[in-house]
Structures are given as structure tokens and as C-alpha cells.
Write a protein that holds these residues in place. Structure first.
Motif, PDB file in Angstrom:
ATOM      1  N   ASN A  18       0.788  -1.235   0.000  1.00 23.02           N
ATOM      2  CA  ASN A  18       0.000   0.000   0.000  1.00 23.02           C
ATOM      3  C   ASN A  18       0.820   1.284   0.000  1.00 23.02           C
ATOM      4  O   ASN A  18       0.259   2.359  -0.187  1.00 23.02           O
ATOM      5  N   VAL A  19       2.101   1.183   0.193  1.00 22.64           N
ATOM      6  CA  VAL A  19       2.934   2.382   0.255  1.00 22.64           C
ATOM      7  C   VAL A  19       3.536   2.625  -1.116  1.00 22.64           C
ATOM      8  O   VAL A  19       4.054   1.716  -1.758  1.00 22.64           O
ATOM      9  N   THR A  20       3.465   3.877  -1.564  1.00 18.98           N
ATOM     10  CA  THR A  20       4.094   4.260  -2.819  1.00 18.98           C
ATOM     11  C   THR A  20       5.483   4.783  -2.511  1.00 18.98           C
ATOM     12  O   THR A  20       5.632   5.838  -1.876  1.00 18.98           O
ATOM     13  N   TRP A  21       6.486   4.047  -2.925  1.00 14.98           N
ATOM     14  CA  TRP A  21       7.863   4.432  -2.646  1.00 14.98           C
ATOM     15  C   TRP A  21       8.393   5.323  -3.756  1.00 14.98           C
ATOM     16  O   TRP A  21       8.136   5.095  -4.931  1.00 14.98           O
ATOM     17  N   PRO A  22       9.157   6.364  -3.412  1.00 15.95           N
ATOM     18  CA  PRO A  22       9.703   7.244  -4.454  1.00 15.95           C
ATOM     19  C   PRO A  22      10.842   6.563  -5.216  1.00 15.95           C
ATOM     20  O   PRO A  22      11.424   5.592  -4.736  1.00 15.95           O
ATOM     21  N   GLU A  23      11.115   7.107  -6.379  1.00 16.46           N
ATOM     22  CA  GLU A  23      12.236   6.601  -7.172  1.00 16.46           C
ATOM     23  C   GLU A  23      13.550   6.961  -6.483  1.00 16.46           C
ATOM     24  O   GLU A  23      13.632   7.933  -5.718  1.00 16.46           O
ATOM     25  N   TRP A  24      14.596   6.164  -6.754  1.00 13.48           N
ATOM     26  CA  TRP A  24      15.889   6.355  -6.101  1.00 13.48           C
ATOM     27  C   TRP A  24      16.472   7.740  -6.402  1.00 13.48           C
ATOM     28  O   TRP A  24      17.046   8.384  -5.541  1.00 13.48           O
ATOM     29  N   ALA A  25      16.298   8.241  -7.620  1.00 12.46           N
ATOM     30  CA  ALA A  25      16.815   9.564  -7.987  1.00 12.46           C
ATOM     31  C   ALA A  25      16.141  10.658  -7.158  1.00 12.46           C
ATOM     32  O   ALA A  25      16.794  11.620  -6.723  1.00 12.46           O
ATOM     33  N   GLU A  26      14.849  10.512  -6.920  1.00 12.52           N
ATOM     34  CA  GLU A  26      14.129  11.496  -6.106  1.00 12.52           C
ATOM     35  C   GLU A  26      14.593  11.445  -4.651  1.00 12.52           C
ATOM     36  O   GLU A  26      14.737  12.482  -4.000  1.00 12.52           O
ATOM     37  N   VAL A  27      14.838  10.256  -4.155  1.00 12.86           N
ATOM     38  CA  VAL A  27      15.335  10.111  -2.780  1.00 12.86           C
ATOM     39  C   VAL A  27      16.683  10.814  -2.638  1.00 12.86           C
ATOM     40  O   VAL A  27      16.917  11.548  -1.678  1.00 12.86           O
TER      41      VAL A  27
END
Length: 65
Positions: A18-27
Motif C-alpha cells: 500500500n505504500v508508494t515508494w519514491p524513485e531512487w533519484a528522487e530520494v
């Protein structure tokens, strides 16, 4: 004890599905932003502290005289 295990299992399932994880570049980008703002805030706090220290030193030296 089974309630604790059940809670942890459900929590991991929630994180996976259920969690939308951000892309690595955004992190990486947001980490840099947070680091820069933290450094700027620390420098601003240090500067304010230095100014107040000097102002209070002058004030108390003026009171002594």
C-alpha cells in the motif's frame, strides 16, 4: 505474543502493498535538499548565537563601567 507477530506481519504487508515508494533519484535529490537546508539552518543559528553573545558582552561591559 501472537498479536505482536501478527502486527509486525501486517505492517510489513502494508509497506509492501500500500505504500508508494519514491524513485531512487528522487530520494537522492531530496536528501541533498534536506542536508543543504540543515547546514544553512545550523549556520544561521550559529550566526545568531554569535551576534547575541557579542551584543550581550558589550551590554554587560557597559553596565560594569
Amino acid at each position: 505474543m501472537t498479536k505482536v507477530v501478527n502486527y509486525i506481519t501486517e505492517a510489513f504487508e502494508e509497506l509492501k502493498s500500500n505504500v508508494t515508494w519514491p524513485e531512487w533519484a528522487e530520494v537522492q535529490r531530496l536528501t541533498i535538499v534536506v542536508a543543504l537546508f540543515s547546514i544553512l539552518f545550523a549556520l544561521a543559528t550559529w550566526g545568531t548565537d554569535t551576534v547575541f553573545t557579542k551584543v550581550l558582552g558589550v551590554f554587560f561591559n557597559w553596565l560594569k563601567a
